[in-house]
Design an enzyme around this catalytic site. Structure first.
Site: not given
Length: 405
Positions: A97, A104, A169
């Site tokens: 996302k 992080r 996708d």
């Protein structure tokens, strides 16, 4: 760098690709690399395997030829192991996302500190930057189709409909593959790594370009198709014969002339509405568009698919029977090209599905392995980058890695 044990084949032999992502889009990029000969490492969560594993058959196709690494890449020694792996990696693909990796602490700059030549492909629904309203949202196939203007163009006149199976996708995954290879070509020229921002909605915006260009440059919005027929052009799309369905494309001067003779419209040729040299019949702008459809429907309804194919072959009109899935295996073109093949799963079963595509003449791809189990190659991969047995066991004991049971 020593590579993991695997046969040497394909145009990408010797390339190391690592991907982190679940389901379809990101992993599809990895799958393409693996089938073309690259050594591809699939990173999975330690506690929970990729959700694709719950499917009974599809993952045997989508995860074949891969090496499975189960590692917590964001925490402590797991992060250190991941960064060490990046030192020997050519291409890293992550699907998440928005800028999830940067949030992080694993930024492009951190990765380039460990490997200045690394190609990094970020695949997300809405991109790595933009507005807070969208950038960090989750996205799947239908989300990307809906947000891109692709979905609204598909379906029928009464209702829009997403294109299945999971079109966004696959388009996005293939975009990641091609973009990463383009970046790698430049890296080998300059020695400087690259970061690629692939937003699924932008991929589908590009794929939906054909009709939207008329809106962007004149305000005309194409209607959706009716019963599978092309929204713009008569004689193009899905049609019903006496014994089933075909698709056809009535395109070309000679093709239109000869087809009109067959369906009883020869008298329209050379009129102001259908002048000589007409190559396409616009179903809306041409006043005879509805009549062409009516006559063509009536003619096709009285002929079998075999009869139509034979006649259209004589007229050089492109057409094809709409095949059912069971018909694929016995179709002579499929058989001649071995489009469907079989391979062995890791537990010794036989799996059947699509073969490698496309077909490289001098350096063909191959299927050398079925889908690995969760953590199956963790130990081998960590050993490959310099970890000892004790180092690996310590990672496992801390819950930062999983090895095969």
């Amino acid at each position: 760098m020593d590579h993991l044990p695997m046969p040497k084949f394909g145009p990408l032999a010797g390339l190391r690709v690592v991907f982190s992502g679940i389901e379809i889009a990101g992993p599809f990029a990895g799958q393409m690399f693996a089938e073309w000969g690259a050594e591809v490492i699939w990173i999975e969560n330690v506690a929970w395997a990729d959700t694709i594993r719950v499917q009974p058959n599809y993952p045997q196709l989508s995860r074949r030829n891969l090496h499975a690494l189960s590692l917590n890449i964001f925490k402590d020694e797991g992060r250190e192991a991941f960064l060490k792996l990046m030192e020997t990696t050519d291409i890293f693909i992550e699907a998440s996302k928005g800028p999830a990796f940067a949030r992080r602490g694993i930024t492009d700059e951190v990765l380039w500190q460990h490997n200045p030549k690394l190609v990094i492909a970020h695949l997300s629904g809405f991109g790595q930057y933009g507005t807070e309203e969208y950038t960090n949202l989750p996205a799947y196939n239908t989300i990307a189709q809906a947000f891109s203007g692709y979905l609204i163009q598909n379906g029928d006149v009464d209702q829009p409909m997403p294109a299945f199976p999971y079109t966004a996708d696959y388009f996005s995954g293939l975009t990641a593959t091609t973009a990463a290879l383009a970046a790698l070509h430049k890296v080998r020229e300059t020695g400087k790594g690259e970061s690629i921002d692939i937003a699924m909605y932008e991929v589908m915006l590009r794929m939906g370009q054909y009709f939207m260009m008329d809106y962007f440059n004149g305000g005309e919005m194409c209607p959706r198709m009716s019963k599978g027929k092309d929204p713009y052009y008569a004689g193009c799309g899905l049609y019903k014969c006496a014994d089933g369905y075909i698709v056809m494309e009535l395109v070309g001067i000679t093709q239109i002339e000869e087809c009109f003779k067959d369906i009883g419209l020869a008298h329209l040729l050379g009129t102001p509405e259908i002048p000589e040299g007409t190559q396409l019949i616009h179903r809306i702008e041409c006043p005879y568009g509805p009549l062409v459809e009516e006559k063509l429907d009536a003619w096709l309804a009285t002929h079998t698919i075999a009869e139509v194919k034979e006649r259209f072959a004589e007229l050089n009109i492109a057409c094809a029977k709409v095949l059912t899935v069971p018909e694929l295996e016995s179709n002579p073109q499929y058989v001649a090209r071995e489009s469907i093949t079989q391979w062995q799963t890791m537990d010794g079963r036989t799996c059947k599905g699509p073969n490698i595509m496309p077909k490289f003449k001098n350096n063909p791809g191959q299927i050398w392995r079925g889908m690995p189990s969760h953590g199956m190659d963790t130990a081998a991969i960590l050993k490959n980058i310099g970890y000892s047995e004790n180092d690996i066991q310590e990672l496992v004991s801390k819950g930062l890695a999983k090895v095969e049971d």
